[in-house]
Design a protein around this motif. Sequence first.
Motif, PDB file in Angstrom:
ATOM      1  N   THR A 194      30.508  53.373  47.694  1.00 29.97           N
ATOM      2  CA  THR A 194      30.107  53.071  46.314  1.00 29.97           C
ATOM      3  C   THR A 194      30.390  51.613  45.973  1.00 29.97           C
ATOM      4  OG1 THR A 194      30.509  55.357  45.636  1.00 29.97           O
ATOM      5  CG2 THR A 194      30.464  53.675  43.903  1.00 29.97           C
ATOM      6  N   LEU A 195      31.584  51.143  46.311  1.00 26.75           N
ATOM      7  CA  LEU A 195      31.943  49.751  46.020  1.00 26.75           C
ATOM      8  C   LEU A 195      31.039  48.770  46.751  1.00 26.75           C
ATOM      9  CD1 LEU A 195      35.848  49.963  46.163  1.00 26.75           C
ATOM     10  CD2 LEU A 195      34.442  49.643  44.135  1.00 26.75           C
ATOM     11  N   LEU A 222      31.125  41.090  45.935  1.00 21.99           N
ATOM     12  CA  LEU A 222      31.923  41.208  47.154  1.00 21.99           C
ATOM     13  C   LEU A 222      31.550  40.134  48.164  1.00 21.99           C
ATOM     14  CD1 LEU A 222      32.063  45.085  47.673  1.00 21.99           C
ATOM     15  CD2 LEU A 222      34.035  43.560  47.430  1.00 21.99           C
ATOM     16  N   VAL A 223      30.260  39.934  48.376  1.00 24.05           N
ATOM     17  CA  VAL A 223      29.810  38.900  49.315  1.00 24.05           C
ATOM     18  C   VAL A 223      30.222  37.513  48.837  1.00 24.05           C
ATOM     19  CG1 VAL A 223      27.769  37.755  50.260  1.00 24.05           C
ATOM     20  CG2 VAL A 223      27.903  40.248  50.263  1.00 24.05           C
ATOM     21  N   LEU A 224      30.078  37.255  47.543  1.00 26.40           N
ATOM     22  CA  LEU A 224      30.465  35.953  47.001  1.00 26.40           C
ATOM     23  C   LEU A 224      31.970  35.728  47.139  1.00 26.40           C
ATOM     24  CD1 LEU A 224      28.226  35.875  43.794  1.00 26.40           C
ATOM     25  CD2 LEU A 224      27.915  34.552  45.897  1.00 26.40           C
ATOM     26  N   ILE A 236      36.456  33.135  50.225  1.00 26.20           N
ATOM     27  CA  ILE A 236      37.639  33.199  51.095  1.00 26.20           C
ATOM     28  C   ILE A 236      37.426  32.372  52.350  1.00 26.20           C
ATOM     29  CG2 ILE A 236      39.001  34.737  52.553  1.00 26.20           C
ATOM     30  CD1 ILE A 236      38.641  36.892  50.419  1.00 26.20           C
ATOM     31  N   ILE A 237      36.248  32.517  52.971  1.00 28.73           N
ATOM     32  CA  ILE A 237      35.958  31.776  54.199  1.00 28.73           C
ATOM     33  C   ILE A 237      35.883  30.277  53.927  1.00 28.73           C
ATOM     34  CG2 ILE A 237      34.231  31.401  56.001  1.00 28.73           C
ATOM     35  CD1 ILE A 237      33.491  34.400  55.651  1.00 28.73           C
ATOM     36  N   LEU A 267      36.691  30.256  42.149  1.00 27.28           N
ATOM     37  CA  LEU A 267      35.658  31.285  42.041  1.00 27.28           C
ATOM     38  C   LEU A 267      36.038  32.584  42.743  1.00 27.28           C
ATOM     39  CD1 LEU A 267      32.451  29.094  42.516  1.00 27.28           C
ATOM     40  CD2 LEU A 267      33.357  30.051  40.390  1.00 27.28           C
ATOM     41  N   THR A 268      36.799  32.509  43.831  1.00 26.56           N
ATOM     42  CA  THR A 268      37.131  33.725  44.575  1.00 26.56           C
ATOM     43  C   THR A 268      37.932  34.718  43.731  1.00 26.56           C
ATOM     44  OG1 THR A 268      37.096  32.476  46.645  1.00 26.56           O
ATOM     45  CG2 THR A 268      38.168  34.624  46.667  1.00 26.56           C
ATOM     46  N   PRO A 269      39.030  34.321  43.089  1.00 29.09           N
ATOM     47  CA  PRO A 269      39.721  35.302  42.223  1.00 29.09           C
ATOM     48  C   PRO A 269      38.915  35.707  41.002  1.00 29.09           C
ATOM     49  CG  PRO A 269      40.719  33.121  42.011  1.00 29.09           C
ATOM     50  CD  PRO A 269      39.766  33.051  43.159  1.00 29.09           C
ATOM     51  N   PHE A 270      37.993  34.830  40.561  1.00 25.88           N
ATOM     52  CA  PHE A 270      37.135  35.209  39.443  1.00 25.88           C
ATOM     53  C   PHE A 270      36.259  36.392  39.825  1.00 25.88           C
ATOM     54  CE2 PHE A 270      33.051  34.774  37.160  1.00 25.88           C
ATOM     55  CZ  PHE A 270      33.511  34.918  35.860  1.00 25.88           C
ATOM     56  N   PHE A 271      35.662  36.355  41.012  1.00 29.73           N
ATOM     57  CA  PHE A 271      34.843  37.482  41.472  1.00 29.73           C
ATOM     58  C   PHE A 271      35.707  38.704  41.769  1.00 29.73           C
ATOM     59  CE2 PHE A 271      31.744  34.059  42.542  1.00 29.73           C
ATOM     60  CZ  PHE A 271      30.709  34.532  41.766  1.00 29.73           C
ATOM     61  N   LEU A 272      36.936  38.493  42.221  1.00 30.93           N
ATOM     62  CA  LEU A 272      37.850  39.619  42.416  1.00 30.93           C
ATOM     63  C   LEU A 272      38.101  40.332  41.092  1.00 30.93           C
ATOM     64  CD1 LEU A 272      39.752  41.219  44.272  1.00 30.93           C
ATOM     65  CD2 LEU A 272      41.525  39.518  43.780  1.00 30.93           C
ATOM     66  N   GLY A 273      38.281  39.558  40.027  1.00 33.03           N
ATOM     67  CA  GLY A 273      38.460  40.154  38.705  1.00 33.03           C
ATOM     68  C   GLY A 273      37.220  40.889  38.235  1.00 33.03           C
ATOM     69  N   LEU A 274      36.041  40.331  38.496  1.00 39.45           N
ATOM     70  CA  LEU A 274      34.790  41.017  38.146  1.00 39.45           C
ATOM     71  C   LEU A 274      34.696  42.378  38.833  1.00 39.45           C
ATOM     72  CD1 LEU A 274      32.142  38.139  38.296  1.00 39.45           C
ATOM     73  CD2 LEU A 274      32.848  39.390  36.264  1.00 39.45           C
ATOM     74  N   ILE A 275      35.072  42.412  40.110  1.00 41.56           N
ATOM     75  CA  ILE A 275      35.006  43.658  40.879  1.00 41.56           C
ATOM     76  C   ILE A 275      35.978  44.682  40.301  1.00 41.56           C
ATOM     77  CG2 ILE A 275      35.480  44.682  43.138  1.00 41.56           C
ATOM     78  CD1 ILE A 275      34.566  41.940  44.324  1.00 41.56           C
ATOM     79  N   ALA A 276      37.203  44.242  40.026  1.00 46.54           N
ATOM     80  CA  ALA A 276      38.202  45.153  39.464  1.00 46.54           C
ATOM     81  C   ALA A 276      37.753  45.700  38.114  1.00 46.54           C
ATOM     82  CB  ALA A 276      39.541  44.427  39.328  1.00 46.54           C
TER      83      ALA A 276
END
Length: 334
Positions: free
Chosen positions: A77-78, A86-88, A93-94, A126-135
């Motif tokens: 589902t995720l 997730l891809v962003l 991270i890379i 941007l990486t933790p920003f997208f992590l927050g969006l996912i959460a």
Amino acid sequence: MIYVVIGFLWLSICLYVILGGADFGAGIVELFTRKKNRPKTEVIMYESIAPVWEANHMWLIIAIVILFVGFPEIYTTLSTYLHIPLVLMLIGIIARGTAFTFRHYDAVKDEWQGLYTQIFYFSSLLTPFFLGLIAAATISHSINPDAKGFLDLYIFSWLNWFGVAVGLFTVSICAYLASIFALRETVDRLELNLMIKKSKQTMVFVVITGALVFLTAYLSDIPLIMWVFSKPLGIMATAFATVCLLLILRAMSTRKLLPVRALAGFQVIMILVAATYQHNPNIILFGNGQHLSLLEHVAAPKTISALGWALILGSIFILPFLFYLMASFSKLRR
């Protein structure tokens, strides 16, 4: 054994938010530092994260493996509805790791260093920003399997005001952790005063973005206030997080910085507990009223048993050496 697996999942998420968050925050703190202070801030942040920065993403990998093996429906589902953020996030991270490596370990120092630095800065942001969006998407009822259009299924399932607010809050938490963790890496009064100032600034941003999360949750009909304050555990967790903040401020004022890292880590754990305990074990809340639960949507018992024992045995070998690595590079100046 299912509770052992869930415990390791929770532990890996907490450690990634704390250690990986401090890692990401190093670039954020540098980005929002005045140019005249950036060289000094860069050295402090490098000393803070360089010894263990590669190891921090181990916790994210463990969480992904646990979901993939133990909770395949949740993992599917995720990775389906949230595949874009997730891809962003993974690209960030890379890009961040690559930029950090070339920035600090490249044998040739030339004009490319400026590009590496900019990539390091903005991928850290941007990486933790997208992590927050996912959460945020997992608990905001924004994922609706009954939706028909592409935008409703794969864009608005995560891109909304509540998600943006949680993303900004996550960025603020990362910057806060990095500045707090770096306090004990300073070597003179000027550096210490600089990092104390950055720590206080990031505290303000955490409070502002935290208030924004509650406001957008209220406007989006997400019962976050009820989740946090309707039962004693949420109130206690919030109180503990506030007390930790006051203790950190006192430690900075008295220059007794030994406990600040532990206090900041415990503070973040309390924030996570306050925000998530009410709807656990329901890890994804759908827009159509359904949910996915860590206790109901689980792999076969034999799979869970094998996964649990693998996590237990792996932790025996991994955790002591990881803590030894961190202790070896820790600069106990105070």
